[in-house]
Design a protein around this motif. Sequence first.
Motif, PDB file in Angstrom:
ATOM      1  N   LEU A 209       0.836  -1.211   0.000  1.00  0.00           N
ATOM      2  CA  LEU A 209       0.000   0.000   0.000  1.00  0.00           C
ATOM      3  C   LEU A 209       0.866   1.256   0.000  1.00  0.00           C
ATOM      4  N   THR A 210       1.900   1.286   0.855  1.00  0.00           N
ATOM      5  CA  THR A 210       2.763   2.474   0.910  1.00  0.00           C
ATOM      6  C   THR A 210       3.581   2.623  -0.376  1.00  0.00           C
ATOM      7  N   ASP A 211       4.035   1.506  -0.932  1.00  0.00           N
ATOM      8  CA  ASP A 211       4.782   1.581  -2.192  1.00  0.00           C
ATOM      9  C   ASP A 211       3.913   2.156  -3.299  1.00  0.00           C
ATOM     10  N   GLU A 212       2.665   1.704  -3.369  1.00  0.00           N
ATOM     11  CA  GLU A 212       1.755   2.200  -4.412  1.00  0.00           C
ATOM     12  C   GLU A 212       1.452   3.679  -4.217  1.00  0.00           C
ATOM     13  N   ALA A 213       1.279   4.073  -2.961  1.00  0.00           N
ATOM     14  CA  ALA A 213       0.969   5.485  -2.678  1.00  0.00           C
ATOM     15  C   ALA A 213       2.128   6.387  -3.069  1.00  0.00           C
ATOM     16  N   LEU A 214       3.358   6.008  -2.689  1.00  0.00           N
ATOM     17  CA  LEU A 214       4.523   6.847  -2.971  1.00  0.00           C
ATOM     18  C   LEU A 214       4.918   6.801  -4.451  1.00  0.00           C
ATOM     19  N   LYS A 215       4.566   5.726  -5.127  1.00  0.00           N
ATOM     20  CA  LYS A 215       4.831   5.684  -6.562  1.00  0.00           C
ATOM     21  C   LYS A 215       3.952   6.688  -7.291  1.00  0.00           C
ATOM     22  N   ALA A 216       2.700   6.811  -6.854  1.00  0.00           N
ATOM     23  CA  ALA A 216       1.788   7.780  -7.462  1.00  0.00           C
ATOM     24  C   ALA A 216       2.090   9.195  -7.000  1.00  0.00           C
ATOM     25  N   ASP A 217       2.524   9.345  -5.757  1.00  0.00           N
ATOM     26  CA  ASP A 217       2.848  10.675  -5.212  1.00  0.00           C
ATOM     27  C   ASP A 217       4.011  10.521  -4.230  1.00  0.00           C
ATOM     28  N   PRO A 218       5.243  10.796  -4.667  1.00  0.00           N
ATOM     29  CA  PRO A 218       6.419  10.628  -3.779  1.00  0.00           C
ATOM     30  C   PRO A 218       6.363  11.486  -2.526  1.00  0.00           C
ATOM     31  N   LYS A 219       5.436  12.437  -2.456  1.00  0.00           N
ATOM     32  CA  LYS A 219       5.359  13.328  -1.304  1.00  0.00           C
ATOM     33  C   LYS A 219       4.115  13.056  -0.443  1.00  0.00           C
ATOM     34  N   GLU A 220       3.533  11.871  -0.580  1.00  0.00           N
ATOM     35  CA  GLU A 220       2.335  11.532   0.195  1.00  0.00           C
ATOM     36  C   GLU A 220       2.709  11.454   1.676  1.00  0.00           C
ATOM     37  N   VAL A 221       2.165  12.348   2.466  1.00  0.00           N
ATOM     38  CA  VAL A 221       2.663  12.573   3.823  1.00  0.00           C
ATOM     39  C   VAL A 221       2.359  11.422   4.776  1.00  0.00           C
ATOM     40  N   LEU A 227       6.129   5.053   7.225  1.00  0.00           N
ATOM     41  CA  LEU A 227       7.392   4.356   6.964  1.00  0.00           C
ATOM     42  C   LEU A 227       8.472   4.776   7.956  1.00  0.00           C
ATOM     43  N   GLY A 228       8.467   6.034   8.351  1.00  0.00           N
ATOM     44  CA  GLY A 228       9.414   6.488   9.369  1.00  0.00           C
ATOM     45  C   GLY A 228       9.161   5.815  10.707  1.00  0.00           C
ATOM     46  N   ILE A 229       7.875   5.695  11.082  1.00  0.00           N
ATOM     47  CA  ILE A 229       7.543   5.032  12.352  1.00  0.00           C
ATOM     48  C   ILE A 229       7.968   3.568  12.319  1.00  0.00           C
ATOM     49  N   ALA A 230       7.637   2.886  11.208  1.00  0.00           N
ATOM     50  CA  ALA A 230       7.993   1.466  11.098  1.00  0.00           C
ATOM     51  C   ALA A 230       9.502   1.279  11.136  1.00  0.00           C
ATOM     52  N   ALA A 231      10.240   2.162  10.483  1.00  0.00           N
ATOM     53  CA  ALA A 231      11.707   2.057  10.502  1.00  0.00           C
ATOM     54  C   ALA A 231      12.250   2.294  11.900  1.00  0.00           C
ATOM     55  N   ASP A 242      15.553   9.531   7.247  1.00  0.00           N
ATOM     56  CA  ASP A 242      15.353   9.920   5.845  1.00  0.00           C
ATOM     57  C   ASP A 242      13.873  10.149   5.536  1.00  0.00           C
ATOM     58  N   TYR A 243      13.021   9.222   5.975  1.00  0.00           N
ATOM     59  CA  TYR A 243      11.585   9.374   5.701  1.00  0.00           C
ATOM     60  C   TYR A 243      11.029  10.620   6.384  1.00  0.00           C
ATOM     61  N   TRP A 244      11.431  10.845   7.641  1.00  0.00           N
ATOM     62  CA  TRP A 244      10.886  11.991   8.368  1.00  0.00           C
ATOM     63  C   TRP A 244      11.426  13.314   7.824  1.00  0.00           C
ATOM     64  N   ASN A 245      12.646  13.324   7.324  1.00  0.00           N
ATOM     65  CA  ASN A 245      13.148  14.540   6.685  1.00  0.00           C
ATOM     66  C   ASN A 245      12.369  14.851   5.413  1.00  0.00           C
ATOM     67  N   ARG A 246      12.046  13.801   4.655  1.00  0.00           N
ATOM     68  CA  ARG A 246      11.230  14.010   3.455  1.00  0.00           C
ATOM     69  C   ARG A 246       9.855  14.543   3.835  1.00  0.00           C
TER      70      ARG A 246
END
Length: 400
Positions: A209-221, A227-231, A242-246
């Motif tokens: 789900l997250t891969d599909e969302a970011l592929k359509a919109d790399p800035k999907e908040v 992804l930052g929380i999971a990491a 990196d995710y949280w900086n983005r």
Amino acid sequence: MIDFWLAAGLLLLVALSFLLIPVLRSRRAQLEEDRTALNVALYQERVAELQTQQEEGVLDAAQMDAGRAEAARELLADTEGVAAPRVSRLGKPAPLLAAVLVPVLGLGLYLHFGASDKVELTREFSQPPQSMEEMTRRLERAVAAQPDSAEALYFLGRTYMTQDRPADAAKIFERTVNLAGRQPELLGQWAQAQYFADGKQWSEKIQALTDEALKADPKEVTSLGLLGIAAFEGQRYQQAIDYWNRLLEQLPPDDQSRVALQGGITRATEKLVASGGKVAEAPAAKPAARLKVHVDLAAELKGKVQPGDSVFIFARATSGPPAPLAAKRLTVADLPATVELGDADAMMPQLKLSNFPEVQLVARISRAGQPTAGEWVGRSQPLASSTTAPQTLTIDSPDK
């Protein structure tokens, strides 16, 4: 709802009047018919008395005729103006039965096919809720009344998340995606709810789900934050940073969540250093694209255009969506003119000049004020979106 039912009752009374008035009229006609029959019986009784008196010799023939004529005049006077009785094919029971069935059937049909629940919801939503629980109940009834409303489902899912009901929220967001399509924001919300519903256990479904969302919109908040929380939970602190900086780059300067997000980055940095790691330097931010364009009108066209005609100047990707990446609007009277097209002029946040390596400049004259079609146009050759040298664009061709 009281005013609604009062109005419905008034309309019902109007409908019943069309059924009951004919019944009342027929009853009045029956009374008049009965009175006429009584007058005829009295006339016949009077004539019989006169005949008896004539047979007994009390009255002669002339007196008999005079008495009969008098009785006839009285009968005529009593029955004058009485209309002829009308015969009803339906009879009296039918209108009375209809008068009973109309309100019953009307109420039943309205309760089955009507929208009293939606009327009540509209009235409720016009008043502010007294608590979060009340708002949740309203949204649940709205979803029940309009199961195909993606907007109602979305707000219900968000409400479930604020009430720490991620499992319910995940089901609602899945329904929302099925209705509204696989939009990046909805996919991110669904992934976040599913993550917390699964006890913060990462899964292939959430990753997809997250891969599909970011592929359509790399800035999907939502996806970036998740992804930052999971990491971070998986002790992959550099990825969390990196995710949280983005994500931090997408938030407005006055967004209150920036403080919490910056605190998360600080904690991830401390844990990374404490574990013997080293924070990787963030890649240099891509400079914002800015194209300077000088637009002019070909000499042979100056007599064919009008000063008030619209001029649309825009840049579009040579390989990508057909929608303009940045646009400005002028009039023919403004030409020649120099404009700048940059990321700040983006038509949509995900469609910025800096996101596409090569673009084409277009200037179009449209008498009807339509940016997609006009009378005259000028186009540039493809150029890099990072170009800093001023560009010249001449409107010189018919728009086909």
